[in-house]
Every structure is written in C-alpha cells, then in structure tokens.
Scaffold this motif. Sequence first.
Motif, short mmCIF file in Angstrom:
data_model
loop_
_atom_site.label_atom_id
_atom_site.label_comp_id
_atom_site.label_asym_id
_atom_site.label_seq_id
_atom_site.Cartn_x
_atom_site.Cartn_y
_atom_site.Cartn_z
N LEU A 1 104.25 -16.31 25.24
CA LEU A 1 103.05 -17.11 25.01
C LEU A 1 102.84 -18.03 26.21
O LEU A 1 103.74 -18.78 26.59
CB LEU A 1 103.20 -17.95 23.73
N VAL A 2 101.65 -17.95 26.79
CA VAL A 2 101.26 -18.84 27.87
C VAL A 2 100.18 -19.77 27.32
O VAL A 2 99.07 -19.33 27.01
CB VAL A 2 100.73 -18.06 29.09
N GLU A 3 100.53 -21.04 27.18
CA GLU A 3 99.59 -21.99 26.59
C GLU A 3 98.51 -22.41 27.58
O GLU A 3 98.64 -22.18 28.80
CB GLU A 3 100.35 -23.20 26.04
N THR A 4 97.48 -23.04 27.06
CA THR A 4 96.30 -23.36 27.84
C THR A 4 96.61 -24.25 29.04
O THR A 4 97.55 -25.04 29.03
CB THR A 4 95.25 -24.04 26.93
N HIS A 5 95.80 -24.08 30.10
CA HIS A 5 95.92 -24.87 31.34
C HIS A 5 97.28 -24.68 32.00
O HIS A 5 97.85 -25.66 32.51
CB HIS A 5 95.67 -26.36 31.06
N SER A 6 97.78 -23.45 32.02
CA SER A 6 99.07 -23.17 32.65
C SER A 6 98.88 -22.15 33.76
O SER A 6 97.90 -21.40 33.77
CB SER A 6 100.08 -22.65 31.63
N ILE A 7 99.82 -22.13 34.70
CA ILE A 7 99.77 -21.21 35.83
C ILE A 7 101.13 -20.56 36.00
O ILE A 7 102.16 -21.25 35.98
CB ILE A 7 99.36 -21.92 37.14
N LEU A 8 101.13 -19.23 36.18
CA LEU A 8 102.33 -18.48 36.54
C LEU A 8 102.20 -18.06 38.00
O LEU A 8 101.20 -17.45 38.39
CB LEU A 8 102.49 -17.24 35.66
N GLU A 9 103.20 -18.37 38.78
CA GLU A 9 103.19 -17.96 40.18
C GLU A 9 103.33 -16.43 40.28
O GLU A 9 103.77 -15.76 39.35
CB GLU A 9 104.32 -18.64 40.94
N ALA A 10 102.96 -15.90 41.45
CA ALA A 10 103.05 -14.46 41.67
C ALA A 10 104.49 -13.97 41.52
O ALA A 10 105.44 -14.64 41.96
CB ALA A 10 102.53 -14.12 43.06
N GLY A 11 104.66 -12.82 40.88
CA GLY A 11 105.98 -12.23 40.71
C GLY A 11 106.81 -12.83 39.59
O GLY A 11 108.00 -12.52 39.48
N SER A 12 106.22 -13.63 38.74
CA SER A 12 106.97 -14.25 37.64
C SER A 12 107.23 -13.24 36.53
O SER A 12 106.42 -12.34 36.28
CB SER A 12 106.19 -15.44 37.07
N VAL A 13 108.36 -13.39 35.88
CA VAL A 13 108.73 -12.53 34.74
C VAL A 13 109.01 -13.44 33.55
O VAL A 13 109.93 -14.26 33.59
CB VAL A 13 109.96 -11.67 35.06
N VAL A 14 108.21 -13.27 32.51
CA VAL A 14 108.36 -14.08 31.29
C VAL A 14 109.10 -13.24 30.26
O VAL A 14 108.58 -12.21 29.80
CB VAL A 14 106.99 -14.54 30.76
N PRO A 15 110.32 -13.63 29.86
CA PRO A 15 111.10 -12.82 28.91
C PRO A 15 110.47 -12.80 27.53
O PRO A 15 109.58 -13.60 27.22
CB PRO A 15 112.47 -13.54 28.89
N PRO A 16 110.92 -11.89 26.66
CA PRO A 16 110.38 -11.83 25.30
C PRO A 16 110.55 -13.15 24.56
O PRO A 16 111.61 -13.77 24.59
CB PRO A 16 111.20 -10.71 24.65
N GLY A 17 109.47 -13.57 23.89
CA GLY A 17 109.52 -14.78 23.07
C GLY A 17 109.45 -16.09 23.84
O GLY A 17 109.46 -17.15 23.21
N ARG A 18 109.36 -16.07 25.15
CA ARG A 18 109.33 -17.31 25.93
C ARG A 18 107.95 -17.96 25.84
O ARG A 18 106.93 -17.30 25.88
CB ARG A 18 109.67 -17.01 27.39
N ARG A 19 107.94 -19.28 25.72
CA ARG A 19 106.69 -20.05 25.65
C ARG A 19 106.53 -20.88 26.91
O ARG A 19 107.44 -21.62 27.30
CB ARG A 19 106.70 -20.96 24.42
N ILE A 20 105.37 -20.74 27.55
CA ILE A 20 105.03 -21.56 28.71
C ILE A 20 104.18 -22.72 28.21
O ILE A 20 103.03 -22.51 27.82
CB ILE A 20 104.27 -20.73 29.78
#
Length: 247
Positions: free
Chosen positions: A164-183
């Motif tokens: 889950l990526v919550e509102t007003h968030s940024i992931l840099e290039a090449g990022s890997v978000v594991p299962p169930g992780r909340r940003i």
Amino acid sequence: MAALARISRQALSSVAPSSQAAFLHRALATEAAKAITPSSDRVKWDYRGQRKIIPLGQWLPKIAVDAFVAPNVVLAGQVTVNDGASVWPGSVLRGDLNKITVGFCSNVQERCVLHAAWSSPTGLPADTSIERFVTIGAYSLLRSCTVEPECIIGQHSILMEGSLVETHSILEAGSVVPPGRRIPTGELWAGNPARFVRTLTHEETLEIPKLAVAINDLSKEYFQEYLPYSTVYLEVEKFKKSLGISI
C-alpha cells in the motif's frame, strides 16, 4: 512457357534421376515467382498487429472516452481505464484473475506490467488499484497493490502483493516494496527492499499532481494521432477512387 520448358529439359538432362523431381520443383517455383507481378493498386495490410482489447469470459476491458491507450498496449479481462488516464506503449494490464483500475488523470508509462492475484497472502484486497493523479514510471511491475491518490512510482519499481502506497508519497526509481508493506503518507522511500528516506516538503507534494496533469496534456497530442475509429476509412476511400466509385 516455352522458355520454361526448354530450361527444364536442359536441367533435367544434367541432373541425376533421383534428384530430377526436386530440381524441377525449384525451377518451376522460381519461374512462377518471376511471372507474378503484384497489382499497383493492391491494398497492403499488415496482420501482425496484436489485439489491444482481450475479453475473458464475461469480463471486457473498459476504456473511458477521453483516456489514451497506445495501440500496442494489451488490456485483458477486468481492466478499467478511467477518464483522463493514459497507458503508454508496450504496457500490459492483465485482469484475468482480479480487477485492475487506473484512476482519473493517472498514467502508466512505457512497458509497465500490472497484474492481480486471486487473493493476497496479507489478507488485504487482491485487486490492483491506481487512484487519481498517480504516475507509474516506465518498466514498473505492480501486482495486487494499492496506490492512493497523488503518488509517484519511480521507474523500474516493483510493488508486491498487498503493498500500500498512501497519498502524497514518492517511490524512488528501482524501489522494491515487499508484500504487505505500507508506505505512509507524505514520505519518500527508496531501495530494495524499500526504506524510509525522508519526509516530503509541502512544495514537493504540490508538484505530484502537476506531473500527472502534464502527462495527461501530453497524451492528448498522441490521442489525436491514434483516433478511436482508426484510419481504415482512408484506405476505403482510396480503393473507391481507384474503381471510379464516387465517394
């Protein structure tokens, strides 16, 4: 035809009987190919193109009237592309197992892959949801994840099941978000696996929807080139003129 027969007799006299049939076949094919002259007004069609819309069972991809979907994009099954959204060349959205939604004024850039599993191991919703004013960078992979409004997913990023990526968030290039992780909202994350970098400033959060709007404006120029009713009518008019039929 007389010349063809003479060539065949000369060739057969110098070839062993066991290979006479094969040699004659090649000679006839070569002369026949030379004799065929394609018509100058023949319409040339290219049947190698792939299907953009692939219905699966009762599910048919839905595209809003003002959404831009490039010609070589593949939409399969339970896919919805909402108003003002854009899906750029080479992307694949597979809604064969669950729903995929691209929200208002969001964009999925070149060669992204969006998929959805039957169920999520985290217990979170298994559909892939991209909400409004979201930018998905090129070559990204999203599977059964949720991206809330006004976010940026950098190029070559991977979002796994239940993330889950919550509102007003940024992931840099090449990022890997594991299962169930909340940003969490208003943060910048990067790395493999993705880790917190810093909190975004107010000015940075204001720039997120502006980027989505800018890409939406750019997609309108492409939209005018790839008309929804195609340009087959131009070939039809050309064919009628060649036959002397009034248009």
